[in-house]
Design a protein around this motif. Structure first.
Motif, PDB file in Angstrom:
ATOM      1  N   GLY D  53       0.837  -1.208   0.000  1.00 29.87           N
ATOM      2  CA  GLY D  53       0.000   0.000   0.000  1.00 29.87           C
ATOM      3  C   GLY D  53       0.865   1.248   0.000  1.00 29.87           C
ATOM      4  N   ALA D  54       1.937   1.221   0.799  1.00 33.02           N
ATOM      5  CA  ALA D  54       2.864   2.347   0.813  1.00 33.02           C
ATOM      6  C   ALA D  54       3.543   2.501  -0.545  1.00 33.02           C
ATOM      7  CB  ALA D  54       3.906   2.151   1.914  1.00 33.02           C
ATOM      8  N   LEU D  55       3.883   1.385  -1.179  1.00 37.46           N
ATOM      9  CA  LEU D  55       4.560   1.457  -2.478  1.00 37.46           C
ATOM     10  C   LEU D  55       3.617   2.011  -3.547  1.00 37.46           C
ATOM     11  CD1 LEU D  55       7.257   0.842  -3.889  1.00 37.46           C
ATOM     12  CD2 LEU D  55       6.329  -1.397  -4.494  1.00 37.46           C
ATOM     13  N   ARG D  56       2.356   1.589  -3.520  1.00 36.49           N
ATOM     14  CA  ARG D  56       1.393   2.126  -4.497  1.00 36.49           C
ATOM     15  C   ARG D  56       1.191   3.638  -4.280  1.00 36.49           C
ATOM     16  NH1 ARG D  56      -3.994  -1.083  -5.367  1.00 36.49           N
ATOM     17  NH2 ARG D  56      -4.046   0.432  -7.077  1.00 36.49           N
ATOM     18  N   ALA D  57       1.121   4.053  -3.017  1.00 33.68           N
ATOM     19  CA  ALA D  57       0.924   5.478  -2.728  1.00 33.68           C
ATOM     20  C   ALA D  57       2.156   6.283  -3.155  1.00 33.68           C
ATOM     21  CB  ALA D  57       0.631   5.668  -1.244  1.00 33.68           C
ATOM     22  N   LEU D  58       3.333   5.713  -2.916  1.00 36.40           N
ATOM     23  CA  LEU D  58       4.587   6.366  -3.310  1.00 36.40           C
ATOM     24  C   LEU D  58       4.623   6.543  -4.827  1.00 36.40           C
ATOM     25  CD1 LEU D  58       8.023   5.075  -1.974  1.00 36.40           C
ATOM     26  CD2 LEU D  58       7.701   5.598  -4.384  1.00 36.40           C
ATOM     27  N   LEU D  59       4.249   5.497  -5.574  1.00 32.68           N
ATOM     28  CA  LEU D  59       4.227   5.601  -7.041  1.00 32.68           C
ATOM     29  C   LEU D  59       3.205   6.644  -7.468  1.00 32.68           C
ATOM     30  CD1 LEU D  59       4.954   4.726  -9.910  1.00 32.68           C
ATOM     31  CD2 LEU D  59       3.349   2.821  -9.676  1.00 32.68           C
ATOM     32  N   ARG D  60       2.035   6.643  -6.822  1.00 37.49           N
ATOM     33  CA  ARG D  60       0.988   7.599  -7.219  1.00 37.49           C
ATOM     34  C   ARG D  60       1.443   9.035  -7.022  1.00 37.49           C
ATOM     35  NH1 ARG D  60      -2.016   7.584 -11.168  1.00 37.49           N
ATOM     36  NH2 ARG D  60      -1.708   9.797 -11.296  1.00 37.49           N
ATOM     37  N   ARG D  61       2.168   9.270  -5.896  1.00 43.40           N
ATOM     38  CA  ARG D  61       2.672  10.635  -5.662  1.00 43.40           C
ATOM     39  C   ARG D  61       3.660  11.044  -6.756  1.00 43.40           C
ATOM     40  NH1 ARG D  61       2.513   9.038  -0.271  1.00 43.40           N
ATOM     41  NH2 ARG D  61       4.696   8.447  -0.301  1.00 43.40           N
ATOM     42  N   LEU D  62       4.527  10.141  -7.149  1.00 45.17           N
ATOM     43  CA  LEU D  62       5.475  10.449  -8.229  1.00 45.17           C
ATOM     44  C   LEU D  62       4.739  10.720  -9.545  1.00 45.17           C
ATOM     45  CD1 LEU D  62       8.171   7.709  -7.541  1.00 45.17           C
ATOM     46  CD2 LEU D  62       8.498  10.176  -7.292  1.00 45.17           C
ATOM     47  N   LEU D  63       3.709   9.933  -9.801  1.00 44.18           N
ATOM     48  CA  LEU D  63       2.971  10.078 -11.066  1.00 44.18           C
ATOM     49  C   LEU D  63       2.132  11.349 -11.080  1.00 44.18           C
ATOM     50  CD1 LEU D  63       1.819   6.399 -11.734  1.00 44.18           C
ATOM     51  CD2 LEU D  63       3.834   7.586 -12.616  1.00 44.18           C
ATOM     52  N   ASP D  64       1.650  11.773  -9.921  1.00 42.64           N
ATOM     53  CA  ASP D  64       0.794  12.970  -9.875  1.00 42.64           C
ATOM     54  C   ASP D  64       1.511  14.206 -10.422  1.00 42.64           C
ATOM     55  OD1 ASP D  64      -1.579  11.895  -8.995  1.00 42.64           O
ATOM     56  OD2 ASP D  64      -1.184  12.258  -6.872  1.00 42.64           O
ATOM     57  N   GLU D  65       2.836  14.196 -10.349  1.00 42.24           N
ATOM     58  CA  GLU D  65       3.589  15.348 -10.871  1.00 42.24           C
ATOM     59  C   GLU D  65       3.642  15.362 -12.401  1.00 42.24           C
ATOM     60  OE1 GLU D  65       7.422  15.571  -9.042  1.00 42.24           O
ATOM     61  OE2 GLU D  65       6.596  15.170  -7.047  1.00 42.24           O
ATOM     62  N   LEU D  66       3.290  14.237 -13.026  1.00 43.04           N
ATOM     63  CA  LEU D  66       3.360  14.142 -14.495  1.00 43.04           C
ATOM     64  C   LEU D  66       1.983  13.972 -15.135  1.00 43.04           C
ATOM     65  CD1 LEU D  66       6.328  11.601 -14.927  1.00 43.04           C
ATOM     66  CD2 LEU D  66       6.454  14.084 -14.652  1.00 43.04           C
ATOM     67  N   ASP D  67       1.037  13.434 -14.378  1.00 44.20           N
ATOM     68  CA  ASP D  67      -0.235  12.988 -14.949  1.00 44.20           C
ATOM     69  C   ASP D  67      -1.068  14.180 -15.448  1.00 44.20           C
ATOM     70  OD1 ASP D  67      -1.995  11.031 -15.688  1.00 44.20           O
ATOM     71  OD2 ASP D  67      -2.762  10.636 -13.690  1.00 44.20           O
ATOM     72  N   TYR D  68      -1.717  13.985 -16.586  1.00 56.74           N
ATOM     73  CA  TYR D  68      -2.549  15.030 -17.195  1.00 56.74           C
ATOM     74  C   TYR D  68      -1.757  16.314 -17.431  1.00 56.74           C
ATOM     75  CZ  TYR D  68      -6.739  12.233 -16.554  1.00 56.74           C
ATOM     76  OH  TYR D  68      -7.680  11.249 -16.618  1.00 56.74           O
ATOM     77  N   ARG D  69      -0.499  16.157 -17.859  1.00 57.05           N
ATOM     78  CA  ARG D  69       0.340  17.326 -18.115  1.00 57.05           C
ATOM     79  C   ARG D  69       1.037  17.218 -19.471  1.00 57.05           C
ATOM     80  NH1 ARG D  69       0.421  20.211 -13.441  1.00 57.05           N
ATOM     81  NH2 ARG D  69      -0.073  18.943 -11.606  1.00 57.05           N
ATOM     82  N   ASN D  70       1.527  18.387 -19.916  1.00 59.94           N
ATOM     83  CA  ASN D  70       2.365  18.483 -21.111  1.00 59.94           C
ATOM     84  C   ASN D  70       3.811  18.473 -20.644  1.00 59.94           C
ATOM     85  OD1 ASN D  70       3.739  19.090 -23.406  1.00 59.94           O
ATOM     86  ND2 ASN D  70       2.637  21.006 -23.843  1.00 59.94           N
ATOM     87  N   LEU D  71       4.524  17.395 -20.892  1.00 64.59           N
ATOM     88  CA  LEU D  71       5.893  17.267 -20.359  1.00 64.59           C
ATOM     89  C   LEU D  71       6.852  18.263 -20.998  1.00 64.59           C
ATOM     90  CD1 LEU D  71       6.337  13.407 -19.898  1.00 64.59           C
ATOM     91  CD2 LEU D  71       5.264  15.097 -18.397  1.00 64.59           C
TER      92      LEU D  71
END
Lengths: 132, 132, 132, 132, 132, 132
Positions: D53-71
């Motif tokens: 659960g901690a690993l999934r949350a950690l990945l989600r936090r990292l992805l939130d910085e990129l998700d639905y964005r123009n890189l």
């Protein structure tokens, strides 16, 4: 360590003379889903392991020699030895040679390796890896 | 290096006593999709890592001890410790022992290793690998 | 409306005489991943469309007639007509007949139909559906 | 050696200035399916590599910085260098730092490593792995 | 009833003006995995719904107008309305028109329909179907 | 006709009293991968069948009542009748009721239907569909 992977597939017929193979001694066939991976310790100046379009075309050229064919007649698999392991090895040898033959700016950095995975059914696959 | 892989699955119930596991302390279950891989530096005389039919049967025998069961009652997972990592380890230990016990001409060449991957959901998996 | 589906696969060789098929005129092969679906308006007394174990065994019996074979020699596909559509139709006809022949308490309720999906590669599939 | 893996995805836009990228110089996008794997030589006291659960949350936090964005506008990919390899590297660097920053009882045992696989289409993927 | 299906994919950027779309108002993107299905009550003289090579080429031509593009600038999706449903509808309209325009011996029998499925992520998809 | 689909999963334990179920009479479990589809003849003013975020949340709420539970204790499956068909039906009934209860501008247009597909293993699935 970086990996770049591309996927494609072939549809082949084959059989085995060796009684070891049981019902697969009969002429049958397979759709082989192929992954070709190139691993390299660093990226080149374009921020990639190598040009993905070039890698897909390289894989396609290797597959064109096998696709829509009966491997029992193919010189790469003498004595009807086209096991999934041997198909993976054949493609990885071809990929390593083709990559080594690219110009310096088109090929991966020194220390690269290739891996080919061949999935022949939902329950069976084989792979082969080697240095470039 | 060559790899041969086969796939199967089990449907198990389990739970965890450790409060660390949150809602998974409740009795629940999983479909575990299993990949068993055997890696070997070279192929044997039949052009394969080992007989794929024998490998599938070997995996099925290992899975039969877990399939359609509540792992909370299984001696391999004392104290309700059947994490996905422990399931992968249990199966890889069993596979390594079973392969080591095969006759010389049925088992992979020296230097082989096994890897078991257990996919418990579309978003979670675990694996364990060791020498044969 | 309820659906029950089971999955299996076959590995076959075939070719086509018709120039319409281009490179597929050459002897080649395919892994056909098969879904067999039974649809029924209501469930029976066991809360299922029909026994899933019986359905899997029924599909396996149908597939055994094609698996590890060259369909060019199979009487069901005269004149080398084993297109993916014809394979799906052949299996659905066989499944409908087999289901209709089950005892009343083993078969689905009145109004059932079957559908067979044949996936021959990551980019191509065909299906056929009919009443039981 | 144990592996624990979790999966998630992001939907991003990007483009490349480098003519090397051909049609990918145009503004386009991708759904990147992400696998984050943590490898460790042994399990901790809870029979797991780390809390999933901690690993999934950690990945989600990292992805939130990129998700639905123009890189193209993201500081991590200066000069429009958001190749799939660079996305994998960026996420693996972030994951390694986040895991190293966990409390001793929450992080994997010494000797752990991380690997991020980014699948950008049915035919292309990249990965990056490094020590924690 | 027969179905023939082919698969391909596109990589697009887009955004939405409508506040209804929340974070998807930001410029982002997607890999859209596309299934194009043609359904027909009977097969033609070649034992197929239609030529699968022609169908794959037809789909590729439709996709080339969207692939590696920002759909916010595409005339088919005025007012930034390129929802997954609208992408499926656009492709199905194009496929129906293209199939209707084929010569009599190249197109499916009377009564055919098309269906386009667009999978934009591991957790979301849309489809549109209509008569040819 | 338009379809919008979203996917999620649950991990449940269950068993069957009915001897009809053979080894599945033992307490076991499953990861059920769920697709919830909403079909509608036209789109609403936002160019979608309905808000995909709302649909994912609606599915998640329905699944939360089953996830990480033993269905033998769940009132929706009296007499241990939690067949895959009954799980699909239960979720589709819940989804239809929840969608019918949405405000006019949040729900699909008149004539909508729902379909739930439950995949319990790589070789078995069930579905149920009904009008909203």
């Amino acid at each position: 360590m970086f990996t770049l992977g591309v996927s494609d597939h072939i549809m082949i017929a084959h059989s085995f003379t060796d009684p070891f193979f049981g019902p697969a001694q009969r002429l049958h066939g397979a759709t082989c889903a192929i992954d070709l991976e190139v691993r390299a310790p660093t990226l080149g100046p374009h921020h990639v392991v190598m040009d993905i379009g070039a890698l897909r075309a390289l894989l396609r050229r290797l597959l064109d020699e096998l696709d829509y064919r009966n491997l029992d007649d193919h010189p790469a698999f003498a004595a009807r030895s086209s096991s999934t392991e041997r198909i993976a090895e054949h493609l990885a040898q071809g990929a390593a040679a083709a990559i080594a033959g690219l110009s310096v700016d088109a090929r991966p950095v020194a220390g690269a390796s290739v891996r080919v995975v061949v999935r022949e059914s939902p329950v069976a696959y084989a792979a082969y890896e080697r240095a470039v």
